[in-house]
Design a protein around this motif. Structure first.
Motif, PDB file in Angstrom:
ATOM      1  N   THR A 141      41.409  31.933  34.140  1.00  0.00           N
ATOM      2  CA  THR A 141      40.339  31.781  33.138  1.00  0.00           C
ATOM      3  C   THR A 141      39.569  33.089  32.993  1.00  0.00           C
ATOM      4  N   HIS A 142      39.232  33.732  34.114  1.00  0.00           N
ATOM      5  CA  HIS A 142      38.468  34.985  34.060  1.00  0.00           C
ATOM      6  C   HIS A 142      39.256  36.051  33.298  1.00  0.00           C
ATOM      7  N   HIS A 143      40.531  36.188  33.645  1.00  0.00           N
ATOM      8  CA  HIS A 143      41.338  37.209  32.968  1.00  0.00           C
ATOM      9  C   HIS A 143      41.416  36.907  31.470  1.00  0.00           C
ATOM     10  N   GLY A 144      41.604  35.640  31.130  1.00  0.00           N
ATOM     11  CA  GLY A 144      41.712  35.251  29.726  1.00  0.00           C
ATOM     12  C   GLY A 144      40.439  35.572  28.948  1.00  0.00           C
ATOM     13  N   LEU A 145      39.273  35.310  29.559  1.00  0.00           N
ATOM     14  CA  LEU A 145      37.997  35.608  28.887  1.00  0.00           C
ATOM     15  C   LEU A 145      37.868  37.106  28.624  1.00  0.00           C
ATOM     16  N   LEU A 146      38.214  37.912  29.605  1.00  0.00           N
ATOM     17  CA  LEU A 146      38.072  39.367  29.457  1.00  0.00           C
ATOM     18  C   LEU A 146      39.116  39.929  28.493  1.00  0.00           C
TER      19      LEU A 146
END
Ligand SMILES: [Fe+2]
Ligand SMILES: [Fe+2]
Length: 288
Positions: A141-146
């Motif tokens: 999720t974090h990678h996707g947001l960034l």
């Protein structure tokens, strides 16, 4: 390195969850890895009793490292020694994109190291595997947001050079799960707890819409990362107890043996305590 598959293979239901984690780890394409990691978490949570009995049954199985080399990662970003990653000011659009890219790279690596914790180490309780599958899902999720924020800035993951410090520590600790728990989540990820408020302060000064969106994403990341460091503390403590090791003294041994980086002050004491660091551990970190 021999190429790994670029896209998510359909995982047959007969594929074990830990084996599926290894397959996701081998994927080279970041969106495919993110999708496979989310799908794996969904598959676990759809199982009766949260997948506990299935994970318990899979725990004893030792899986072989694939000949293709790990982890699967795209051709870009180019990996360079940490000292060669240029420092850019976030006060220019290009510099801001580079800073967000650096965090997106950390999160991509974090997916890999959470998946690695699942497939590599046999014989752990079901909760260990569940914890790390949840961590992998949150890192995705974090990678996707960034990656989404980078896209809104006209960039993509891969556009800037990056270094490989996180995975290097994964390799150094691949034969010792106690060292892995000590030095990856509760040392390297814990450094993120200290660094994030400082990065956020800087980004608030930049104050462009993209910088302020990055601050919001970092709020989500900081909240989740406290949980990841707590997972590290939980299983490091459990492993020390099983082996009758003193956690503080043994940490010193492991940090020296594997040349672990020291925390950079100021420590985020509130976040570290929320992640389960004891008084003795906080005192040892401060003294270091
Ligand atoms: Fe993360
Ligand atoms: Fe994390």
């Amino acid at each position: 390195m021999t190429p790994c598959p670029a896209s998510a293979p359909e995982t047959h239901p007969a594929t074990g969850l830990r084996e599926a984690a290894l397959q996701a780890l081998q994927l080279r394409d970041p969106p495919a890895k993110v999708a496979a990691t989310h799908a794996l978490w969904q598959r676990l949570t759809d199982l009766p009793d949260g997948g506990g009995p299935v994970l318990a049954a899979e725990s004893a199985r030792r899986l072989e490292a694939p000949p293709t080399g790990l982890p699967g990662r795209p051709d870009r970003p180019a990996l360079v020694p940490p000292a060669d990653v240029p420092h850019r000011t976030p006060f220019t659009p290009e510099g801001l994109a580079a800073q967000i890219h650096a965090i997106a790279h950390i999160e991509f690596n974090a997916i890999n190291l959470a998946l690695d914790a699942v497939w590599r180490f046999a014989g752990m309780p079901a909760d260990y595997y569940r914890d790390w599958l949840r961590v992998a899902h949150e890192e995705a999720t974090h990678h996707g947001l960034l990656a989404g924020l980078l896209a809104s800035m006209g960039h993509a993951y891969g556009d800037f050079e990056a270094h490989d410090g996180l995975w290097t520590m994964c390799v150094r600790t691949q034969d010792d799960i106690t060292a892995r728990m000590a030095l990856v989540p509760r040392t390297l990820e814990a450094r993120g707890l200290d660094a994030t408020p400082l990065i956020q302060r800087r980004l608030r000064q930049v104050a462009t819409p993209h910088a302020l969106r990055a601050v919001e994403i970092l709020d989500i990341i900081l909240r989740d990362e406290i949980g990841h460091v707590a997972v590290g503390n939980r299983w490091y403590g459990w492993l020390c107890e099983q082996q009758a090791l003193d956690p503080v003294a043994h940490y010193r041994v492991l940090a020296r043996r594997h040349a672990a980086p020291r925390p950079r002050p100021p420590l985020n004491e509130a976040a570290r305590r929320a992640a389960g660091f004891s008084d003795a551990e906080m005192a040892a970190l401060t003294a270091a």
